[in-house]
Design an enzyme around this catalytic site. Structure first.
Site, short mmCIF file in Angstrom:
data_model
loop_
_atom_site.label_atom_id
_atom_site.label_comp_id
_atom_site.label_asym_id
_atom_site.label_seq_id
_atom_site.Cartn_x
_atom_site.Cartn_y
_atom_site.Cartn_z
CB SER A 49 -0.85 0.00 1.27
OG SER A 49 0.01 0.14 2.40
CG ASP A 81 -2.82 -2.96 -3.36
OD1 ASP A 81 -3.48 -3.06 -4.40
OD2 ASP A 81 -3.18 -3.45 -2.25
CG HIS A 82 -5.98 -0.05 -3.35
ND1 HIS A 82 -7.14 0.15 -4.05
CD2 HIS A 82 -6.01 -1.34 -2.94
CE1 HIS A 82 -7.84 -0.96 -4.05
NE2 HIS A 82 -7.18 -1.90 -3.40
N GLY A 208 -9.45 -8.08 -1.96
CA GLY A 208 -10.13 -8.58 -0.76
C GLY A 208 -10.12 -10.09 -0.65
CB THR A 210 -8.46 -11.79 3.76
OG1 THR A 210 -7.09 -11.47 3.54
CG2 THR A 210 -8.63 -12.35 5.16
CG ASN A 229 -4.89 -7.64 -4.90
OD1 ASN A 229 -4.29 -8.20 -5.81
ND2 ASN A 229 -5.12 -6.35 -4.90
CB ILE A 230 -4.01 -12.69 -0.12
CG1 ILE A 230 -5.00 -13.46 -1.01
CG2 ILE A 230 -4.06 -13.22 1.32
CD1 ILE A 230 -4.59 -14.84 -1.37
N GLY A 231 -4.10 -9.74 1.74
CA GLY A 231 -3.35 -8.88 2.66
C GLY A 231 -3.60 -9.22 4.12
P1 13P Z 1 -7.52 -8.34 2.10
O1 13P Z 1 -6.69 -7.60 3.09
O2 13P Z 1 -8.97 -8.30 2.42
O3 13P Z 1 -6.99 -9.69 1.81
O4 13P Z 1 -7.42 -7.50 0.72
C1 13P Z 1 -6.17 -7.23 0.16
C2 13P Z 1 -6.30 -6.37 -1.03
O5 13P Z 1 -7.25 -6.47 -1.79
C3 13P Z 1 -5.27 -5.38 -1.27
O6 13P Z 1 -5.55 -4.58 -2.36
#
Ligand code: 13P
Length: 283
Positions: A49, A81-82, A208, A210, A229-231
């Site tokens: 991020s 990201d973003h 998103g 997760t 994407n996994i954060g």
């Molecule tokens: P999560 O944190 O929900 O896995 O999403 C990560 C994400 O989409 C980062 O852009």
């Protein structure tokens, strides 16, 4: 090998697999993330991020990832990201990131196109890939998705127009996922995903990750998602293991030794995700 997002995703639509884009939360995590990909012989996207990028520093992060990528034959991409403003993106591009995301999805379509085009122009001059977003991916409260009314689903006809007008390399779509969702599971609109897939020809991105069940992740990939994407899940694994090791520690124990279980927990989550996404043995 250090490659762009375009390169790392190039066979995903044809061969129906997705490459995981895993959020780096601190520099300590990075070597374990690459170790996971190496253990599975899988390509990997490491992403940050803008806040984490600022915390670590774009040039340090890029130097570390490039150095680790140079030592291996698996494909590695470093992605911002973003990002919402041009200067943040410029800093990443100028410091050697191989991919960036411009997220102007909160703006009306024409303004989103205008902002995205500006980024594509600059990135192209430096051989850097661009992801952009259409529609809005939801947020969460206490790890539970806010109601679906807050999600503005991507419209297939807008996706066609947006891709043609901007020349982006990958498109993030809104089909029901939320960022940070870990106490509940997302309800996905596979019908919208299929409609978008049928009228587009570039890799589609699911944010998103997760909050998506393994069964739904697999369904998304067979319906045409190329990047997941996994954060939050990595952060949870890291903090859980760190709480345990730090909780038991004496103050003169080496913090290095206390961090090893946390980094290893991240590695194991990524290895498992790689199996779910179907990217093992695809380098
Ligand atoms: P999560 O944190 O929900 O896995 O999403 C990560 C994400 O989409 C980062 O852009």
């Amino acid at each position: 090998m250090y490659v762009t997002l375009k390169e790392i995703l190039k066979n995903t639509r044809r061969d129906k697999f997705a490459v995981g884009a895993f959020n780096i939360h601190c520099l300590e995590m990075v070597p374990s993330m690459i170790e996971a990909a190496k253990a599975k012989n899988s390509p990997i996207i490491l992403q940050v991020s803008p806040t984490t990028c600022k915390y670590i520093g774009a040039s340090l992060l890029s130097a570390v990832v490039k150095e680790l990528a140079k030592e291996t034959d698996i494909n590695v991409t470093l992605h911002l990201d973003h990002a919402k403003d041009f200067n943040t993106i410029k800093e990443a591009v100028d410091n050697g990131f191989s991919s960036v995301m411009i997220d102007a999805s909160a703006l009306p379509l024409e303004e989103n196109i205008k902002k995205t085009k500006e980024v594509v122009k600059y990135a192209a001059q430096h051989g850097v890939s661009v992801e952009a977003e259409l529609g809005t991916i939801g947020g969460t409260e206490e790890g539970v998705a806010l109601n679906n009314g807050k999600i503005k689903y991507t419209r297939p006809q807008d996706a066609v127009k947006f891709i043609e007008a901007t020349g982006i390399d990958a498109l993030a779509i809104a089909i029901g996922t939320s960022h940070g969702q870990y106490k509940s599971k997302a309800k996905l609109r596979f019908d919208i995903l299929k409609d978008i897939y049928n009228v587009t020809n570039i890799p589609l991105v699911l944010h998103g990750g997760t909050g998506v069940s393994e069964e739904d992740l697999k369904k998304c990939i067979s319906a045409g998602i190329s990047k997941v994407n996994i954060g939050t899940e990595l952060n949870i694994a890291w903090v859980t293991a760190a709480k345990e090791s730090f909780g038991k520690a004496k103050v003169n124990d080496s913090c290095r030794d206390l961090l090893i279980p946390a980094n290893y927990a991240v590695q194991k989550v990524i290895e498992h995700k790689i199996d779910v996404l179907g990217s093992s043995n695809r380098k």
